[in-house]
Design a protein around this motif. Structure first.
Motif, PDB file in Angstrom:
ATOM      1  N   GLY A   1       0.778  -1.216  -0.140  1.00 60.00           N
ATOM      2  CA  GLY A   1      -0.025   0.132   0.071  1.00 60.00           C
ATOM      3  C   GLY A   1       0.870   1.273   0.168  1.00 60.00           C
ATOM      4  O   GLY A   1       1.397   1.723   1.079  1.00 60.00           O
ATOM      5  N   ILE A   2       0.997   1.929  -1.117  1.00 56.84           N
ATOM      6  CA  ILE A   2       1.718   3.229  -1.255  1.00 56.84           C
ATOM      7  C   ILE A   2       1.330   4.207  -0.367  1.00 56.84           C
ATOM      8  O   ILE A   2       1.985   4.719   0.414  1.00 56.84           O
ATOM      9  CB  ILE A   2       1.969   3.566  -2.820  1.00 56.84           C
ATOM     10  N   ASP A   3       0.030   4.476  -0.349  1.00 52.46           N
ATOM     11  CA  ASP A   3      -0.540   5.646   0.488  1.00 52.46           C
ATOM     12  C   ASP A   3      -0.121   5.362   2.058  1.00 52.46           C
ATOM     13  O   ASP A   3       0.260   6.289   2.510  1.00 52.46           O
ATOM     14  CB  ASP A   3      -2.087   5.936   0.218  1.00 52.46           C
ATOM     15  N   ARG A   4      -0.282   4.289   2.558  1.00 52.16           N
ATOM     16  CA  ARG A   4      -0.099   4.019   3.851  1.00 52.16           C
ATOM     17  C   ARG A   4       1.268   4.073   4.096  1.00 52.16           C
ATOM     18  O   ARG A   4       1.809   4.514   5.302  1.00 52.16           O
ATOM     19  CB  ARG A   4      -0.886   2.679   4.390  1.00 52.16           C
ATOM     20  N   SER A   5       2.066   3.603   3.225  1.00 51.93           N
ATOM     21  CA  SER A   5       3.655   3.499   3.362  1.00 51.93           C
ATOM     22  C   SER A   5       3.989   5.117   3.547  1.00 51.93           C
ATOM     23  O   SER A   5       4.812   5.428   4.179  1.00 51.93           O
ATOM     24  CB  SER A   5       4.270   3.077   2.236  1.00 51.93           C
ATOM     25  N   LEU A   6       3.678   6.017   2.537  1.00 54.57           N
ATOM     26  CA  LEU A   6       3.956   7.500   2.578  1.00 54.57           C
ATOM     27  C   LEU A   6       3.474   8.069   3.966  1.00 54.57           C
ATOM     28  O   LEU A   6       4.226   8.980   4.604  1.00 54.57           O
ATOM     29  CB  LEU A   6       3.360   7.984   1.561  1.00 54.57           C
ATOM     30  N   TYR A   7       2.134   7.784   4.540  1.00 56.03           N
ATOM     31  CA  TYR A   7       1.749   8.448   5.902  1.00 56.03           C
ATOM     32  C   TYR A   7       2.909   7.898   6.811  1.00 56.03           C
ATOM     33  O   TYR A   7       3.278   8.797   7.800  1.00 56.03           O
ATOM     34  CB  TYR A   7       0.335   7.922   5.911  1.00 56.03           C
ATOM     35  N   THR A   8       3.326   6.595   6.979  1.00 56.49           N
ATOM     36  CA  THR A   8       4.382   6.179   7.829  1.00 56.49           C
ATOM     37  C   THR A   8       5.460   6.836   7.820  1.00 56.49           C
ATOM     38  O   THR A   8       6.050   7.183   8.963  1.00 56.49           O
ATOM     39  CB  THR A   8       4.183   4.772   7.909  1.00 56.49           C
ATOM     40  N   ILE A   9       5.909   7.017   6.564  1.00 54.21           N
ATOM     41  CA  ILE A   9       7.367   7.611   6.535  1.00 54.21           C
ATOM     42  C   ILE A   9       7.295   9.038   7.000  1.00 54.21           C
ATOM     43  O   ILE A   9       8.194   9.756   7.658  1.00 54.21           O
ATOM     44  CB  ILE A   9       7.655   7.551   5.070  1.00 54.21           C
ATOM     45  N   LEU A  10       5.959   9.720   6.839  1.00 52.30           N
ATOM     46  CA  LEU A  10       5.882  11.100   7.460  1.00 52.30           C
ATOM     47  C   LEU A  10       5.783  11.206   8.679  1.00 52.30           C
ATOM     48  O   LEU A  10       6.578  11.943   9.467  1.00 52.30           O
ATOM     49  CB  LEU A  10       4.693  12.023   6.646  1.00 52.30           C
ATOM     50  N   GLU A  11       4.919  10.341   9.417  1.00 55.26           N
ATOM     51  CA  GLU A  11       4.994  10.353  10.809  1.00 55.26           C
ATOM     52  C   GLU A  11       6.058   9.898  11.519  1.00 55.26           C
ATOM     53  O   GLU A  11       6.725  10.399  12.570  1.00 55.26           O
ATOM     54  CB  GLU A  11       3.986   9.256  11.175  1.00 55.26           C
ATOM     55  N   HIS A  12       7.177   8.903  11.071  1.00 53.76           N
ATOM     56  CA  HIS A  12       8.258   8.482  11.685  1.00 53.76           C
ATOM     57  C   HIS A  12       9.347   9.478  11.274  1.00 53.76           C
ATOM     58  O   HIS A  12      10.445   9.478  12.235  1.00 53.76           O
ATOM     59  CB  HIS A  12       8.788   7.168  10.836  1.00 53.76           C
ATOM     60  N   SER A  13       8.952  10.414  10.479  1.00 57.49           N
ATOM     61  CA  SER A  13      10.074  11.510  10.066  1.00 57.49           C
ATOM     62  C   SER A  13       9.989  12.952  10.537  1.00 57.49           C
ATOM     63  O   SER A  13      10.881  13.555  10.495  1.00 57.49           O
ATOM     64  CB  SER A  13      10.407  11.548   8.243  1.00 57.49           C
ATOM     65  N   LEU A  14       8.610  12.952  11.174  1.00 57.51           N
ATOM     66  CA  LEU A  14       8.185  14.323  11.427  1.00 57.51           C
ATOM     67  C   LEU A  14       8.791  14.722  12.962  1.00 57.51           C
ATOM     68  O   LEU A  14       8.481  13.775  13.545  1.00 57.51           O
ATOM     69  CB  LEU A  14       6.826  14.516  11.471  1.00 57.51           C
ATOM     70  N   LYS A  15       9.691  15.849  13.162  1.00 56.36           N
ATOM     71  CA  LYS A  15      10.048  15.793  14.500  1.00 56.36           C
ATOM     72  C   LYS A  15       9.782  17.239  14.984  1.00 56.36           C
ATOM     73  O   LYS A  15       9.693  18.084  14.315  1.00 56.36           O
ATOM     74  CB  LYS A  15      11.868  15.810  14.301  1.00 56.36           C
ATOM     75  N   ASP A  16       9.365  17.474  16.295  1.00 59.24           N
ATOM     76  CA  ASP A  16       9.396  18.691  16.945  1.00 59.24           C
ATOM     77  C   ASP A  16      10.604  18.987  17.524  1.00 59.24           C
ATOM     78  O   ASP A  16      11.192  18.456  18.602  1.00 59.24           O
ATOM     79  CB  ASP A  16       8.332  18.563  17.970  1.00 59.24           C
ATOM     80  N   ASP A  17      11.503  19.784  16.941  1.00 61.27           N
ATOM     81  CA  ASP A  17      12.691  20.432  17.528  1.00 61.27           C
ATOM     82  C   ASP A  17      12.456  21.525  18.589  1.00 61.27           C
ATOM     83  O   ASP A  17      12.465  22.750  18.029  1.00 61.27           O
ATOM     84  CB  ASP A  17      13.463  20.748  16.452  1.00 61.27           C
ATOM     85  N   LYS A  18      12.266  21.103  19.600  1.00 58.36           N
ATOM     86  CA  LYS A  18      11.781  22.150  20.778  1.00 58.36           C
ATOM     87  C   LYS A  18      12.910  23.247  21.122  1.00 58.36           C
ATOM     88  O   LYS A  18      12.843  24.445  21.136  1.00 58.36           O
ATOM     89  CB  LYS A  18      11.487  21.698  22.142  1.00 58.36           C
ATOM     90  N   GLU A  19      14.363  22.672  20.897  1.00 59.51           N
ATOM     91  CA  GLU A  19      15.245  23.557  21.255  1.00 59.51           C
ATOM     92  C   GLU A  19      15.596  24.680  20.163  1.00 59.51           C
ATOM     93  O   GLU A  19      15.806  25.641  20.689  1.00 59.51           O
ATOM     94  CB  GLU A  19      16.605  22.523  21.272  1.00 59.51           C
ATOM     95  N   HIS A  20      15.116  24.327  19.219  1.00 59.52           N
ATOM     96  CA  HIS A  20      15.320  25.614  18.048  1.00 59.52           C
ATOM     97  C   HIS A  20      13.666  25.879  17.603  1.00 59.52           C
ATOM     98  O   HIS A  20      13.807  26.729  16.658  1.00 59.52           O
ATOM     99  CB  HIS A  20      15.824  25.072  16.854  1.00 59.52           C
ATOM    100  N   GLU A  21      12.868  25.745  18.224  1.00 59.54           N
ATOM    101  CA  GLU A  21      11.363  25.874  17.987  1.00 59.54           C
ATOM    102  C   GLU A  21      11.066  25.834  16.594  1.00 59.54           C
ATOM    103  O   GLU A  21      10.531  26.763  15.874  1.00 59.54           O
ATOM    104  CB  GLU A  21      11.303  27.564  18.603  1.00 59.54           C
ATOM    105  N   ARG A  22      11.091  24.621  16.248  1.00 60.25           N
ATOM    106  CA  ARG A  22      10.889  24.325  14.829  1.00 60.25           C
ATOM    107  C   ARG A  22      10.205  23.042  14.561  1.00 60.25           C
ATOM    108  O   ARG A  22      10.625  22.029  15.534  1.00 60.25           O
ATOM    109  CB  ARG A  22      12.212  24.543  13.955  1.00 60.25           C
ATOM    110  N   VAL A  23       9.583  22.832  13.549  1.00 54.12           N
ATOM    111  CA  VAL A  23       9.202  21.382  13.028  1.00 54.12           C
ATOM    112  C   VAL A  23       9.991  20.933  12.022  1.00 54.12           C
ATOM    113  O   VAL A  23      10.293  21.933  10.948  1.00 54.12           O
ATOM    114  CB  VAL A  23       7.503  21.601  12.768  1.00 54.12           C
ATOM    115  N   VAL A  24      10.620  19.944  12.083  1.00 56.95           N
ATOM    116  CA  VAL A  24      11.208  19.463  10.931  1.00 56.95           C
ATOM    117  C   VAL A  24      11.162  18.129  10.490  1.00 56.95           C
ATOM    118  O   VAL A  24      10.876  17.024  11.201  1.00 56.95           O
ATOM    119  CB  VAL A  24      12.919  19.628  11.290  1.00 56.95           C
ATOM    120  N   LEU A  25      11.068  17.872   9.049  1.00 55.23           N
ATOM    121  CA  LEU A  25      10.532  16.639   8.385  1.00 55.23           C
ATOM    122  C   LEU A  25      12.016  15.919   7.987  1.00 55.23           C
ATOM    123  O   LEU A  25      12.470  16.225   6.659  1.00 55.23           O
ATOM    124  CB  LEU A  25       9.721  17.056   7.264  1.00 55.23           C
ATOM    125  N   SER A  26      12.505  15.118   8.844  1.00 59.64           N
ATOM    126  CA  SER A  26      13.651  14.600   8.491  1.00 59.64           C
ATOM    127  C   SER A  26      13.763  13.369   7.759  1.00 59.64           C
ATOM    128  O   SER A  26      13.926  12.381   7.896  1.00 59.64           O
ATOM    129  CB  SER A  26      14.517  14.229   9.779  1.00 59.64           C
TER     130      SER A  26
END
Length: 485
Positions: free
Chosen positions: A357-382
């Motif tokens: 399932g491509i769509d589910r795979s892409l969602y999972t990649i996004l969730e596992h890659s999305l980080k809340d960098d509180k130190e630098h007050e930013r959201v980063v998609l790694s």
């Protein structure tokens, strides 16, 4: 990061959004990819082709999305491709029986269970309609095929519910014209269509969705004769049968009997290696062996590749040993021959399927890659750099003093070699943050020093490290970093 935060990112940064959202009568279960989503999807599929298709010299086809009634009579979909549904006698609302029982009574009943099991669970647990508290009618089956009428006579045909059936009906021609030799892998990427009762959670349950399917045709007497097994024998996979997932090598999985043979283990191994390269956390994955009531009607042995997310375990890939179910069924229905020669032996091949399932795979990649960098007050998609929809942002510090023109010049040099984004407007920090959120691994800033010595500042997404490099070095720095592994 959780589902709601991924959804916010998807809508605000052009990854995906509901279809026809400006109209009130837009149906649920249909979503569209924006520019960022298309970029991620295309790169994901290119990695899939590199790691799975080209690795073993498989063939790729592009079949029709509308297929004849005979195809689905032979495949069993017209008779078996159905979900259990219940209807409220008071408000006429319809629900999936298995999901409603699980949500209200916390009782798990496989969707392929006998209808009486659902009725008994509803009666014994006094389950009522979630909307109006009315009683439910008897459970019945609902076929999820989309019927279409062809021509003025409205000839019966169907939108495909999976992409693999064209692979099966095309097999005799492909094996002959492409000078096939068992094992023989055929792949296809495309859309499938299922009339889901209750589509939900954006990309996770859709009525129109992307699949990447591989069907490997094999000699059932040679499942332990896998030429490339040594390549993955030490690859660690996580397998769950009855207890918690256990990590073991592919070789150990075969020797212990957890995986039935080297043939199946080989493909589970290369699938694990592929998903590790997408950036998904493999320690949160498992191959779950399905019981008799869980697996599809055509499967002899089935493992679901599942990954843990903030909304639970998601099935990303169905790995099914379909034996000769499909080829024998189409042979009987079509009265054509599907046997082939394997050296001097005439064989009706068995099939092992990797249905992704491509769509589910892409969602999972996004969730596992999305980080809340509180130190630098930013959201980063790694994202892995080779999957990023934008590889580099080309930014001018200001638009005056000739910097805009120099920035445009650099952008023109780079844009045909990688996915580059040109941005002149707004504070430089805000522009960095926008690039961080779409996963761009690099940002290049053109400033007054650029005009003096032909150097620019290059900023790395994850570390935020900045350094000066010559413009002539940009191509090699970026190309090396975004190359597929």
């Amino acid at each position: 990061m959780n589902y709601e935060e991924v959804m916010k990112l998807a809508l605000e940064r052009g990854f995906y959004f509901p279809s026809c959202e400006v109209y009130a009568d837009a149906q649920a279960g249909f979503w569209e990819y924006g520019p960022s989503g298309v970029g991620l999807k295309n790169k994901f599929l290119e990695l899939w082709r590199r790691e799975l298709i080209r690795r073993d010299g498989m063939l790729e086809i592009d079949g029709s999305q509308i297929m004849s009634k005979s195809v689905f009579e032979a495949s069993g979909h017209l008779g078996n491709f159905a979900d259990p549904i219940i209807k409220c006698t008071k408000c006429d609302s319809t629900f999936r029986a298995d999901r409603t029982i699980a949500e209200i009574a916390q009782i798990e009943i496989p969707e392929s269970a006998d209808l009486d099991e659902f009725d008994n669970a509803i009666l014994q647990n006094n389950i009522k309609c979630p909307k109006c508290k009315g009683d439910f009618d008897k459970t019945r089956k609902f076929n999820m095929m989309f019927r279409v009428g062809i021509g003025p006579q409205d000839d019966e045909a169907y939108l495909r519910p999976e992409t693999c059936q064209s692979i099966f009906v095309d097999f005799p021609r492909l094996f002959k014209t492409m000078r096939g030799k068992l094992p023989f892998g055929i792949a296809q990427v495309g859309k499938s269509f299922r009339n889901e009762i209750a589509p939900r959670q954006s990309l996770l349950r859709l009525r129109e969705f992307y699949q990447a399917e591989i069907e490997v045709f094999c000699n059932p007497s040679k499942l332990e004769e896998v030429e490339n097994f040594s390549e993955i024998e030490n690859t660690v996979i996580r397998v769950q049968t009855d207890a918690d997932p256990v990590s073991m090598t592919c070789k150990e999985a075969v020797e212990s009997g957890v995986i039935p043979n080297k043939f199946v283990a080989y493909y589970l191994g290369i699938l694990t290696e592929f998903y590790e390269k997408t950036g998904i956390d493999i320690t949160k994955s498992r191959f779950r062996k399905l019981g008799d009531k869980e697996k599809a009607f055509y499967a002899e042995v089935a493992f679901d590749f599942e990954v843990e997310t903030t909304i639970g375990w998601l099935e990303l890939v169905a790995c099914n040993y379909r034996s000769d179910y499909d080829l024998s069924s189409h042979a009987v229905k079509s009265k054509e021959k599907f046997e082939v020669m394997d050296n001097d032996e005439k064989v009706l091949p068995h099939v092992f399927e990797i249905s992704m399932g491509i769509d589910r795979s892409l969602y999972t990649i996004l969730e596992h890659s999305l980080k809340d960098d509180k130190e630098h007050e930013r959201v980063v998609l790694s994202l892995k750099p080779y999957l990023a929809p934008v590889h580099v942002g080309i930014l001018s510090l200001v638009k005056k003093d000739g910097l805009k023109e120099k920035t445009d010049e650099i952008y023109l040099q780079i844009k045909r070699k990688c996915d580059a984004f040109l941005d002149h407007s707004g504070a430089i920090g805000r522009r960095y943050r926008r690039l961080d959120e779409i996963g761009a691994p690099f940002a290049v800033t053109v400033d007054h020093q650029t005009l003096e010595d032909e150097s620019v500042t290059i900023r790395k997404r994850d570390s935020m490290e900045q350094s000066r490099v010559k413009i002539l070095e940009l191509d090699s720095i970026i190309s090396e970093s975004i190359a597929f592994p």
